[in-house]
Design an enzyme around this catalytic site. Sequence first.
Site, PDB file in Angstrom:
ATOM      1  N   HIS A 160      -6.310  -1.505 -11.224  1.00 41.75           N
ATOM      2  CA  HIS A 160      -6.068  -0.941  -9.898  1.00 41.75           C
ATOM      3  C   HIS A 160      -4.610  -1.179  -9.476  1.00 41.75           C
ATOM      4  CE1 HIS A 160      -6.919  -1.179  -5.319  1.00 41.75           C
ATOM      5  NE2 HIS A 160      -6.632   0.056  -5.657  1.00 41.75           N
ATOM      6  N   GLU A 184      -2.374   1.166 -11.231  1.00 35.05           N
ATOM      7  CA  GLU A 184      -2.453   2.488 -10.596  1.00 35.05           C
ATOM      8  C   GLU A 184      -1.497   2.561  -9.404  1.00 35.05           C
ATOM      9  OE1 GLU A 184      -4.276   3.961  -6.956  1.00 35.05           O
ATOM     10  OE2 GLU A 184      -6.054   3.349  -8.112  1.00 35.05           O
ATOM     11  N   HIS A 185      -1.513   1.524  -8.566  1.00 38.86           N
ATOM     12  CA  HIS A 185      -0.615   1.526  -7.396  1.00 38.86           C
ATOM     13  C   HIS A 185       0.851   1.509  -7.822  1.00 38.86           C
ATOM     14  CE1 HIS A 185      -2.885   0.757  -3.535  1.00 38.86           C
ATOM     15  NE2 HIS A 185      -3.843   0.888  -4.427  1.00 38.86           N
ATOM     16  N   GLU A 244      -6.095  -3.055   1.178  1.00 43.43           N
ATOM     17  CA  GLU A 244      -7.190  -2.158   0.796  1.00 43.43           C
ATOM     18  C   GLU A 244      -8.476  -2.971   0.632  1.00 43.43           C
ATOM     19  OE1 GLU A 244      -6.247   0.098  -2.685  1.00 43.43           O
ATOM     20  OE2 GLU A 244      -8.207   1.057  -2.784  1.00 43.43           O
TER      21      GLU A 244
END
Length: 1035
Positions: A86, A89-90, A178
């Site tokens: 994740h 991805e960012h 998040e």
Amino acid sequence: MPTVSQPQTPAALDSPLKEHRERPVKTIADKLETSSLDERSYRVVALPNKLEVLLVHDADTDKASAAMDVNVGNFSDEGDMPGMAHAVEHLLFMGTKKYPIENAYSQYLSAHSGSSNAYTGATSTNYYFEVAATRAEDAKDDEASPLYGALDRFAQFFIDPLFLDSTLDRELRAVDSENKKNLQSDQWRLHQLEKALSNPKHPYCHFSTGNFEVLKTQPEKRGIDVRQKFMDFHEKHYSANRMKLVVLGKESLDTLEAWTADLFAGVRNKDLEQNRWETEVPFRASDLLTQCFAKPVMDSRELDLSFPFLDEESLFESQPSRYISHLIGHEGPGSIMSYIKSKGWANGLSAGAYPVCPGTPGVFNCQIRLTEDGLTHYKEIIKVFFEYVSLLRENAPQEWIFQEQKGLADVAFKFKQKTPASRFTSKISAVMQTPLPREWLLSGHSRLRKFDPTKIKEGLAFLRPDNFRMTVVSQNFPGTWESKEKWYGTEYTYEKLPADFVAEIKRAATSTSLTRLPELHLPHENQFIPTKLEVEKKDIKEPAISPKLIRSDDLVRTWYKKDDTFWVPQANLFVNCRNTLPNATAENSLKARLYTDVVRDALEEYAYDAELAGLDYSISSHSMGIEIAISGYNDKLPVLLEKVLFTMRDLEINVERFEIIKERLARGLKNWDYQQPYNQVGEFTRWLNSEKTYITEQTLTELPHLTANDIQQFYPHLLRQMHIETFVHGNLYKEDALKLSDLIEAILKPRVLPQTQWPVKRSLIFPPGANYVYNKTLKDPANVNHCIEYLLHIGDKSIRPLRARALLLDQMTHEPAFDQLRTKEQLGYVVFSGVRSTVTTIGYRFIIQSEKTPQYLEARIDSFLSGFSKTLGAMSDSEFEGHKRSLITKRLEKLKNLDQESSRLWGHVDSEYLDFELTYEDAAQVKQLTKSEMIEFYEHFILPSSPARSKLAIHLNAQASDTTTTVKNGIKALGLNKDHKDNEDGEIMPVHQEGNGTTPYVITDVREFRSRLQVSAGPQPAKHISEFEELDSKL
Ligand SMILES: [Zn+2]
């Protein structure tokens, strides 16, 4: 601020050698099975680096798009650094070697009417964007469309990402925020709990999001170079042969192929194996026959049964789980749901199978939403479930049921309409990771092709009493919980199912037609399956912009448009039963709401078949009356409408059922306070902009006083006097539309509500220099996030030049605001800016959810707005024109399907503006705007130092922070006593002087606040209504 880069010209296309160049690109498929309406062309190719690409040529599209699905996700995270996939991805968005500026990609997209996003799943990470499909009018002839430049920037993510040191901490804070956003969400909490209680050797147990602690603080303490870790992860798992790309554009397939081959050639192929997990299963024998009692944040009750199931990866032709879930999830007569609802135990049931990951068997799951009584009878419900399974096992798989399902699936695929470009590319790129034959990429999982009774039996065999896990979710049962889940803190108790209970279940599972509940049986044939699917397609030069008014008298107005764009055998009907009662008091609005809830409940079994057959309805109450909507295949639409109307008219309220619905609503209203703060804030903004609406806590106060009898008495008044406004859009003729209105009139037989009595829609007007603050403490004690909505009032939304300025402001600030407040300052994961309308006014607002206090957020927004004034002043003409162009393209974007057009047109009718040409007018106005006009507008309405600007700020304060003490001190300091105020009023907070010299007015008494303000004029139709009339019966 860097200037916006323009699209380049792809050199390779101009090469004279192109014709003779060897084409190393291999075509895998060039004929895909498509829906009957699909006019795109498709080609699947493999690049020399084994990157597989689906190319899509769409001559009509106004948006181009691409999506890349990479076969790596959180299942590949290292055990001590959850969230790596994740985080990568960012970070990929944050600068590449060729385009090192961290927001180069989003800035480019924003300048060309585009946007982007990404998600990280268990075994895949999916990136996608969309962008204007055509180059600007003033672009050079040899310039490529913006897709080329976007693809170029996009490709670099997979070629040379920088993982810039300067962005690392900030982006990990975005990940952290998040995660904090999800901490109080039951969906995340319960899903993680299930994962936590699975086999620790299977990656299903992973915590997928990650947070700052585990991705940065802890690894650094262990001496790990975190940045290097992420680069290693990218190096290890990102490989061209694991990637699936979809590119959709207006260009020919050959051009798209050439661009893709050039731009993605640099993605390295490491010939990595597909990520598969074959040696361990998520649920071992020791994880089965277990019960888990979990405590939710919201007051909800649920029973959940999950069964390790078939691996359906290669069973796409027969999809046996669809047959099984169709029957287990059925709500019609004879079903599990029908029975447990009749006992007063359940409010809903859903069933289905989902895959876990390649190489691992899937899971079959059945979820039941319980009533209070259902919770005490959860064991009975499980027995009913297994008795039904025994019924399915006793009756060999029925081919007619499969054929019914297949028929509906075939029709649904045949008339499948377009979805937004990036939704399509993102979805299909993920589908490409599955072993579907490439010809079936579009249709594979939608259609059913083969009746396979053996596989259905095999699937059924997994639904055994020795092969499942049970979860009961409730705030009160059992009342104490033994453990706490690590990442979200969910309280739970986990143990083996009691042996005597297992014995009872086993008996249920071996029941026979003699011992089983006689109420259970297979469903009957579905009467709603559409048989007339003809569409009379005509050549249309220009589709009509407005509907026609084909009936207009004191009682009924019927708007009608025959579909002239999408040619599907479907229609949408909207009906507004205009009535002033629901808005009179909070109690009335609640009565109207309960009435519609009871009507829906009464129709549930009947309407279920219609829903399966692609025909849906809704009924809801709102401040102007009751709205009915019916949507789907037009063939049986009148049949469903008639039934809805009869139910509305003849409703006999069952007291027991009413109490269940009331209890469910009470929980729903109480749970409202436990939503994400950014989902709550809008209600206060609406409330404080309107003369008369009710907020949830006002409605909740009324609920305990209402009885079934109150609703039984009330609803005939709702129906006895009204004005009926309807809109019919789709594959129906004018006579059909008139007949639908006649049907409503004939069944409800209302008296006319004279036009002079119709309520006028108005909003409050905030005067120049207004500076209002409303404070509210959030109810969830465990929530750490504050929230602000910061609204600048601009004026009447029907003044076209003013609208155009507000829209262009939104376009120009959207990306920079996100870049500054989210990416650079990391205020929180939720950072949003844009235009906000009420029924008659338009404004510009920010919403930020953050651990920082609302006062701080407000100061940061002010600072951004002050700074943007300079950006605007220094903006080059070409950049300014670029923003205008980008906005115009967005306003004029084509609608994708019938539903989109229907809702837009109904919106124009329902709003009373009848402004069907709105988007064209907006575009024309934007086109004329000059920079100096925008500066003038900005300095008047937006700039924090402007004495004329008019602001309302809603501050939602989290309890789990220091501000509560400030609140108390503030009340003391001001010497105010709140006792005499209604409990809905805001709280006192310390006030401070603003940059424009105004002192904030803290709203503590909402009635007093409203009484000081003027209200706006009501909506004035853009054209007189008579201009839409076409009342003669000849067409
Ligand atoms: Zn994320």
